[in-house]
Design a protein around this motif. Sequence first.
Motif, mmCIF file in Angstrom:
data_model
loop_
_atom_site.group_PDB
_atom_site.id
_atom_site.type_symbol
_atom_site.label_atom_id
_atom_site.label_comp_id
_atom_site.label_asym_id
_atom_site.label_seq_id
_atom_site.Cartn_x
_atom_site.Cartn_y
_atom_site.Cartn_z
ATOM 1 N N UNK B 346 -4.497 6.282 7.998
ATOM 2 C CA UNK B 346 -4.876 7.120 6.848
ATOM 3 C C UNK B 346 -3.662 7.403 5.980
ATOM 4 N N UNK B 347 -2.575 7.775 6.633
ATOM 5 C CA UNK B 347 -1.405 8.189 5.862
ATOM 6 C C UNK B 347 -0.766 7.002 5.148
ATOM 7 N N UNK B 348 -0.846 5.826 5.772
ATOM 8 C CA UNK B 348 -0.334 4.632 5.093
ATOM 9 C C UNK B 348 -1.149 4.358 3.835
ATOM 10 N N UNK B 349 -2.448 4.540 3.932
ATOM 11 C CA UNK B 349 -3.284 4.320 2.744
ATOM 12 C C UNK B 349 -2.910 5.315 1.646
ATOM 13 N N UNK B 350 -2.560 6.528 2.042
ATOM 14 C CA UNK B 350 -2.145 7.512 1.044
ATOM 15 C C UNK B 350 -0.814 7.134 0.405
ATOM 16 N N UNK B 351 0.122 6.675 1.246
ATOM 17 C CA UNK B 351 1.426 6.271 0.715
ATOM 18 C C UNK B 351 1.266 5.112 -0.254
ATOM 19 N N UNK B 352 0.377 4.186 0.099
ATOM 20 C CA UNK B 352 0.142 3.038 -0.771
ATOM 21 C C UNK B 352 -0.400 3.481 -2.130
ATOM 22 N N UNK B 353 -1.334 4.430 -2.084
ATOM 23 C CA UNK B 353 -1.915 4.929 -3.334
ATOM 24 C C UNK B 353 -0.835 5.605 -4.173
ATOM 25 N N UNK B 354 0.046 6.330 -3.521
ATOM 26 C CA UNK B 354 1.132 6.991 -4.243
ATOM 27 C C UNK B 354 2.057 5.937 -4.866
ATOM 28 N N UNK B 355 2.380 4.898 -4.093
ATOM 29 C CA UNK B 355 3.202 3.805 -4.618
ATOM 30 C C UNK B 355 2.562 3.178 -5.854
ATOM 31 N N UNK B 356 1.243 3.027 -5.804
ATOM 32 C CA UNK B 356 0.514 2.473 -6.947
ATOM 33 C C UNK B 356 0.673 3.343 -8.178
ATOM 34 N N UNK B 357 0.629 4.652 -7.979
ATOM 35 C CA UNK B 357 0.784 5.573 -9.116
ATOM 36 C C UNK B 357 2.187 5.444 -9.714
ATOM 37 N N UNK B 358 3.203 5.369 -8.840
ATOM 38 C CA UNK B 358 4.572 5.258 -9.343
ATOM 39 C C UNK B 358 4.719 3.990 -10.188
ATOM 40 N N UNK B 359 4.167 2.878 -9.695
ATOM 41 C CA UNK B 359 4.289 1.620 -10.436
ATOM 42 C C UNK B 359 3.564 1.715 -11.774
ATOM 43 N N UNK B 360 2.388 2.347 -11.763
ATOM 44 C CA UNK B 360 1.623 2.460 -13.007
ATOM 45 C C UNK B 360 2.386 3.288 -14.041
#
Lengths: 822, 451
Positions: B346-360
Motif C-alpha cells: 500500500x505504502x509503495x503505491x502511495x509513494x509512487x503516486x507522490x512521485x508522479x505528482x512531483x514529475x507532473x
Amino acid sequence: MCDPDMTRLAFCLITAGGIAAGGALSARAQDRSFFQSASCVECHDGEVKKGGLDLTVLTWNPAEPGNAARWEKIHDRVAHGEMPPPGKARPDAAAQAAFLSSVAAPLHALAASQQATRGRTGLRRLNRTEYENTVHWLLGIDAPLKQVLPEEGSGQSFDTVADGLRFSQLQIEKYLEAADLALDAALDFAPPAGTRKKRFSLTDKEDIRENLDTPQGKPKNNGTDEKHQVLFRRVKGGVAVFTDTYQLGLSPVKAERTGRYTLRVSGYGFQSRKEPVTLILMTDNYQQKRVLGTFELPPDRPRVVEVTTRMEEGEFLRIAPHDTNFNEEGKGNWGTDAAVYDGVGMVIQWVEIEGPLSDSWPPRSVELAAGLVPRKDYAPDNYPWRAGHQVAFDLVPEDPTAALATQLPVFAARAWRRPMEPGEASGTVRLAQDALAAGSSFVEALRTGLKAILCSPQFLLFDEPPGALSGPALANRLSYFLWSGPPDEELFSLAREGRLSQPDVLRAQVQRLLADARSRHFVTDFAGQWLGLRTIDATSPDTTLYPEFDDVLKRSMVGETEAFFSEMIRANRPVSDFIQSDWLMLNRRLGRHYGIPGAKTEAYEKVSVPPGNPRGGLLTQAAILKVTANGTTTSPVVRGTWVMKRLLGQPPAPPPPVPAIEPDTRGATTVRELLAKHRTSATCNSCHRNIDPPGFALESFDVIGGWRGRYRSTDKGDSVPGKFQGQSIWQYKLGLPVDPSGQLADGRAFNDIQSFKQLLLTQSDTVLRAIAGKLLVYGTGANLDFADRAAVATIAAKTQAAGSGFHTLIGEVVLSPAFGRK
Amino acid sequence: MKRGQAGGVNACGAPAQSGGENLLMPVPMPSLARRTFLRQTGIAMALPLLESMWSSRAWAAVAEGPRRMVSICTSLGLHAPSLFPVESGRGYGSTPYLDLLKANRDDFTVFSGISHPDQSGADGHSSESTFLTSARHPGLGGFRNSISVDQLAAEKLGVVTRFSSLQLGTSNNSQSYTRSGVMIPADYEPSKVFAKLFLEGSADEVKAQMRRLHEGRSIMDRMSDEVKHLENRVGQADRERLDEYFTSVREMEQRLAAAEAWAQRPKPKITEAPPSDIAEEKDLIGRMKLIFDLVPLALRTDSTRIITILVQGRNDVPKVPGVEMDHHNLSHHGQDENKLRQLHLIEQAQMQAFGGLLSALKQQQEGGSNLLQRTAVLFGSNLGNANSHDTKNLPIILAGGGFRHGQHLKLDEKNNTPLGNLFVQTLQRLGLEVDAFGTSSGASVPGLEMA
C-alpha cells in the motif's frame, strides 16, 4: 458596543469577590506555607522541579485562572493521597486537612462569586444534532441536515459545552447551506404522490430468474473457462438463498420519490439445523449502502419483518443473508448447484414496499413555513416545471406584503423559542418585503425571510441571561438535555404560567420527557459521548485473529450498551449497576458471543447473568471493550484510562513524551511484560499504579469483547479446538496465558475481573459523583469548576438518600440550583 | 505568469466592499503600508484584488512568479525502516520507498527526527487534526485547535486567487483549520472540484447563483443588525462570543461579495477533460491519484496557491494487488511479516503516486522555471510509528519550493526538532514575514537552504 457603566460594575464585583476571598484566606496562609516549607520542596524546588512544579516560586493568586488550576491540581493530588508519594515523609492528618481546606475554601469562594456574576454557562449555540432536531420540528421535515454542518471541535467532553461551540465564517456559510436544504424540503409543491403498496417475489427479478433457469456448470462463453453457478433454489412459496450476491440488490423495490416508506420481508431459516438465521436489510443507490436493521428469521417458520424509513429518490432495498452458506464440512454454495446444496440458507417468500407515506397533502411543512396562504392549484395535465421538478400549486396571498408581515413573526417566535420583544422580527419582515419590492416572488421573498431567521443569533443561541433561568429558558435547557431538541407545547405552557420551576412540576416533567420516545437522543448523545460509543467504527478487528467478528456483532454491541443505559433509566436501577449488575440487555447475537443464552431475536431482552459468569455492569460489555482496543491488541493503559476518566471521573494527566509500547502479536511476549517499566520506574509508577490495574483486570477480554484465558497469536502457540462455521479454526493460535490479577494503588489485590469489580463497588460513591458531574456538564453546557464540587456532592447525597437510582439521579441534576441558573 | 490571464491577477472590476472601502488605496503604496494592508485583508480571505491595488514591489513579486504550497498527509503513517536512509547528507543510500522517487532525487529532502511536541491526545489518531497546526495534546481536556499553516499562508497569498485555498481529500476530513480552530471540510469528488475550478455554469445556473449570493449578502447584512438586539439580553462575559458571531457574519458577507465578483468573470480555459470520480471508497490509491491530478491544473491556472490533501487510511481492504487485510489493521502490524508485506504494497503505491505528482509539477514550465520549483510540497504523516500510535520521528519529505534538496537531514531521534521550524522556514520562503508558528522553537531547520 460595551456599556461603560456595565463594564465598571462587573469589574467592581470581581474585585470585591477577590478581596473577600483574599481576606478569608490570609488568616490561613500558614497552612499553605506549611506545605511549601515541608517535605514537598524536596522534590518540587527550583532544581529538581518534579512534574514541572516549583513550590518555592509558586504564588497564591487564584484570581488568575492558570494559578487557580495549579492549586486545584495540588489540592487534588494531596486529597487523593497521591502526594507526597509513598515512602516520603507525610504530614499528620490534621495538618493535611488544614492545608486542604486552606486551599479549597478560597478556591470555592472565588468560583462561586464568578458564577454569581457571570453565570456558569457561557453563551452557547445549538450543536449540529440540536440544530437538526430543531429545524425538523420547526418545519415538519425529516431531511438530513446535520452532515452539512462542520463537526464540533473534539476538545470538550460533550458537544453541548459552550467553550467548544464556536462561530466562524465557515460555520455561517454552512448555516446558509443547511437552511437552503431545509427550505427546499419544506416548501414542497410537488403533485400528490399517492401511497402505493407493491409486493415482489425474488423471481420477479430477471437476473435471479436467469440464474435459476441456467443449468449448473454451463460454460459462460465469455472467452474464459468460467461456468455458470446456480445461487438460488425455488422452494414452495419462495426462493432459497445461501450467499450474499449482487442479485440481491432489489432494484425494483425502489423509492420513486423521496419520502417515508415501509419495507416488509417475509422469510425463514432454511436447512439451518433448528437455528435462526440473520437477514440484513439495507438501502442502496449504487453508491452508498445504509443498513436499516438486522433480523433473526426463525427456522422453517415464516416471519414478516418490517421497517419504516426515509428513502431518497432512487434508493432501493438490498437484502443480505448473514451467517449462512456453510454446511457440516464448512463448504459453501459455490461449486455446488443450489438445488442440491445442503448448507445453511434462508427462504425469502416475498418483499413489499409501501409509500411514500404521508399524512396530508400538501405536506404540513408548507403550512409551517408559509402559514395559511391561499393556494392556486394547477391542472394535473398542465403542471409547470420549476428547477427540474413539477409543481402542483403555488402560494398566492391577496396581499403578499401583508402576508410576509403576518407569517414571519409567527415563524420567528417558534424559532426563537421564547416570547419575542416588541418589533423584534420587524427587521426580518422588512428584509423579505424589500426582496418582494425588488422583484422576487412571494415564495422567494418568504424564503429569504425564513432563511434569515434560521441564521439569526436568536435561533442559534440559547437565551440565558445571568441569574435564575426564566421559564422558557428552563424549558429549553430541560428539553435540549433530555431530547436534544426543542420544548413541546406542554413545557412551553408550564413555562408561560411560571410553574415549571416548581420542584414537583419539574420532577414530573423529567419523568414525562424520559418516558417519551424523543429521549432516545439522550441515550445516543449522552451515553454515546460519556462512554465513547461514537468511536465504535474507529478500528476494525483483525480478520485473522477474530474471524467471528462481523457487522451484526458490532451493531449489537452498541445496541446492548444503549439498551442497558435505557433500562437503567426505565427501572431506576442503582448507579452501582454500572459497575456490576446481575442482569444484562442481550440479543441473540450477543448472547452467543458471551455464552449467555436467553435472547431469541435481534431485540434486546433483560437476561440474568448466570452465576460465575464474568459479565455484568458496563466494563465487561463488548462495546466498551472494543472502543478501548485497537483491533489487534489490547492495552491496559488505554482501558485503565477509560475507567479513570469515564467511570471514576479522575482523568489521568496527559502522558509524558515517551513512545507507547509497540504491539507485538507474534506470541512471544505479553503486554504485561512490556509494561514492566511502569512498576520499576518510580516516575512512571506515580501515575500508572492508578491507571494500569483496571486494565489488567480487563485483559481477560479481547478486542471484540470476547472472554479469553490465552492471547490469540499469529505465530507461536497451540492450535484452537472446536469449529467455526463447520471448519476447524486455522486462522490463529492460542498463545501465552492471560494474567488478569493486580493490585490497586491502595494496596488491595484482585485475582480477576470479578474480584476487581467487587473492589470497585466499594467506590460506588465516587462513581455516582462522577456520573452526576457528567450529567451536569452535558445538561448545562458548562464544565465543572471548583464551586460545582459542592453542587455535585449535594446531588449525589440526595440521590443516595433516595436509593441511588439512575432515574432519581437525573431528576436531582435537573432540580439542582446549578441546573436552574445560567 | 501572464498578466491578465483568466483566473489570475486580473484587471476587471471588483465591486467596492462594504466596510472595506479603505482597502482601495491609490498606488504605489509604501511597503510598510502594504504589510498593514495585507494584515487587514487577512480577515477577508477571498477578496479579489485589483491590479491597481498593488504596489510596484508587489508587482516585482508577481513577475518572479507566484509561490505556492501543497501539503499531503497520509494518516496511517509510513513504515519508517522502509523510508529513512541510514546515512545523512547528500550521499545517502536509497531505501525501498525512496527508490520510488529516484527520478526526482535532487528535488526533495527527507527529514528524520522531526515532529510536533506534545501530541499525545484523546486517542491514537488525534494528531491527524494537528499535523498542520501543531496544537498540543489534541482532543484532551479543553483542547482547542489553532490555525493551520496553510490557512495562515492563505490569509496572505490567497487574496489574489479565485480560491484562497483548496482542501482535498479521500473523505470530507481535512487538516485545514480556521483561526477559531474549526476544520474546513475537504472536497473529495474530483469531478466537482474540476467543475468548480474550470466549468462555467449555464446561464440559468449563473443567474440562480448570483441570486443566492446576493440574498446571502442581504441576510448577512440583516444579521449584523440582529446582533444589536441581543446585546441587551446578553451578559458582559458573553459579549465575546456574540462578537465572534458578528465577525463571522461580516467575514461571510465579504466572502459573498468576493464570490459575486468572481462569478462575473470567466473561469480559466483548459484542454484537459474532466475526471470521472471513483465511487469505490476502498480504492484509496485510485482516488488519491485523481486528486493529485488536479494539483498541477489548479496551480498552473493560478486558481489557488494553497492546497492541502489528506489521504485518510481506512478500515477496509484497499484495492491494491496482493493486499487482503484492511489498511488500518495492517498499520498495527505487530511485526507480523505477512502484514508488513501487505502494508509495504500500500505504502509503495502511495509513494509512487507522490512521485508522479512531483514529475507532473516539474514538467509544467512557468517563466524560466517550473511549477515544482515554485511550489513547496510537503509529504508525510502525523504518525511516526502507526503500530504504536507514536507521534515522534514523523516521516517528512519536502520537495520543490525553491530549496536546495537532494539530501537526508538526519536530526536527533531522541530529541526531535519541532516540525513547526520547517513550517516557519517554508512560510518565509513563500514571502510571509513570520518568525514563529505554533510550537516552533526556531525559524529554520539547520541544513536546509534556499536554492
